[in-house]
Design a protein around this motif. Structure first.
Motif, PDB file in Angstrom:
ATOM      1  N   GLU A  10       0.836  -1.308   0.151  1.00 20.07           N
ATOM      2  CA  GLU A  10       0.060   0.062   0.070  1.00 20.07           C
ATOM      3  C   GLU A  10       0.793   1.247  -0.009  1.00 20.07           C
ATOM      4  OE1 GLU A  10      -3.307   0.164  -0.589  1.00 20.07           O
ATOM      5  OE2 GLU A  10      -4.122  -1.245   0.261  1.00 20.07           O
ATOM      6  N   LEU A  11       1.812   1.169   0.661  1.00 24.64           N
ATOM      7  CA  LEU A  11       2.709   2.390   0.878  1.00 24.64           C
ATOM      8  C   LEU A  11       3.741   2.644  -0.456  1.00 24.64           C
ATOM      9  CD1 LEU A  11       3.886   2.105   4.702  1.00 24.64           C
ATOM     10  CD2 LEU A  11       2.280   3.687   3.690  1.00 24.64           C
ATOM     11  N   GLY A  12       3.967   1.525  -1.150  1.00 24.98           N
ATOM     12  CA  GLY A  12       4.644   1.362  -2.269  1.00 24.98           C
ATOM     13  C   GLY A  12       6.154   1.533  -1.929  1.00 24.98           C
ATOM     14  N   LEU A  13       6.715   1.060  -0.645  1.00 26.13           N
ATOM     15  CA  LEU A  13       8.048   1.071  -0.221  1.00 26.13           C
ATOM     16  C   LEU A  13       8.786   0.044  -0.852  1.00 26.13           C
ATOM     17  CD1 LEU A  13       7.593   2.100   3.609  1.00 26.13           C
ATOM     18  CD2 LEU A  13       8.484   3.290   1.913  1.00 26.13           C
ATOM     19  N   SER A  14      10.149   0.453  -0.890  1.00 28.74           N
ATOM     20  CA  SER A  14      10.930  -0.726  -1.589  1.00 28.74           C
ATOM     21  C   SER A  14      11.285  -1.624  -0.472  1.00 28.74           C
ATOM     22  CB  SER A  14      12.306   0.062  -2.186  1.00 28.74           C
ATOM     23  OG  SER A  14      12.037   0.844  -3.444  1.00 28.74           O
ATOM     24  N   TYR A  15      11.409  -2.871  -0.698  1.00 32.93           N
ATOM     25  CA  TYR A  15      11.612  -3.860   0.262  1.00 32.93           C
ATOM     26  C   TYR A  15      12.003  -5.321  -0.354  1.00 32.93           C
ATOM     27  CZ  TYR A  15       6.855  -6.193  -0.236  1.00 32.93           C
ATOM     28  OH  TYR A  15       5.825  -7.039  -0.769  1.00 32.93           O
TER      29      TYR A  15
END
Length: 230
Positions: free
Chosen positions: A21-26
């Motif tokens: 949902e946040l679109g963070l890179s992980y």
């Protein structure tokens, strides 16, 4: 980049969903809890309670690396890091945290017990099956009553409280729950399930999960392996 150590279970899915949902890179590292990877020393250094998920964020508070375990703490951290899905202050913040704690302290543990005694226990214990099935139904009733008056658990906005509860409701049938008895909760569930980020989140590592068929997997999850001092 955030390193996430996880497995496709409800507690893992919570964090997968929020990251999507946040679109963070992980970068996700599968921890196969059926084969006992949660007991490896390198994982215990990150998650001393030998449970998934856990994360390492090299860009934590003050620019310092931070390591976290416990899915609820991880949801709060990521929401505060980005300023999304958790109100910053006021009554709305505490309402969100209240429903998150309801999931962490009630919905998750009780539905987990319902799963265990209905599906995984080596012997059927009628008292346990009835106890936890009835508690599952009670909790769905609490949720249904809440959602009769608002779109999401914390109110009008979709928050980390919904992301925490949703994955546990994906196996309602296994918990002895009939969605027809909880129409407001069913509407909520269907709305969340339709979100693209949620669909991506529950797909994370899904192809690696296999049915629990062997005795060693059961020992790793429910038996003596859990209780060895490490």
């Amino acid at each position: 980049m955030i390193d996430l150590y996880s497995w496709p279970t409800p507690n893992g899915h919570k964090v997968h969903i929020l990251l999507e949902e946040l679109g963070l890179s992980y970068r996700v590292h599968g921890v196969n809890i059926g084969t006992g990877e949660q007991f490896k020393p390198e994982f215990l250094r990150i998650s001393p309670n030998n449970k998934i998920p856990a994360l390492v964020d090299p860009d934590g508070p003050g620019g310092e690396s931070i390591t976290l375990f416990e899915s609820g703490a991880m949801l709060i951290y990521l929401a505060e890091k980005t300023g999304r899905f958790l109100p910053a202050s006021g009554a709305a913040r505490y309402t969100t945290l209240q429903w998150l704690m309801w999931q962490m302290g009630g919905l998750g543990p009780m539905l987990g017990q319902a799963h265990h005694f209905r599906i995984y226990a080596p012997e059927k214990i009628d008292y346990a099956v009835g106890r936890y099935t009835n508690e599952a139904k009670r909790l769905y009733g609490v949720m249904d009553a809440r959602l009769a008056n608002c779109a999401y658990l914390a109110g009008d906005d979709y928050t980390i409280a919904d992301m925490a509860a949703f994955p546990w409701c994906r196996s309602a049938n296994n918990q002895g729950v009939d969605w027809a008895d909880y129409p407001h909760a069913e509407r909520w569930f269907d709305a969340i399930a339709a979100r693209p980020a949620v669909q991506r989140g529950v797909a994370v590592l899904a192809e690696q999960r296999k049915p629990l068929l062997d005795d060693q997997a059961r020992q790793n999850l429910f038996g003596a392996a859990q209780y060895q001092q490490r």
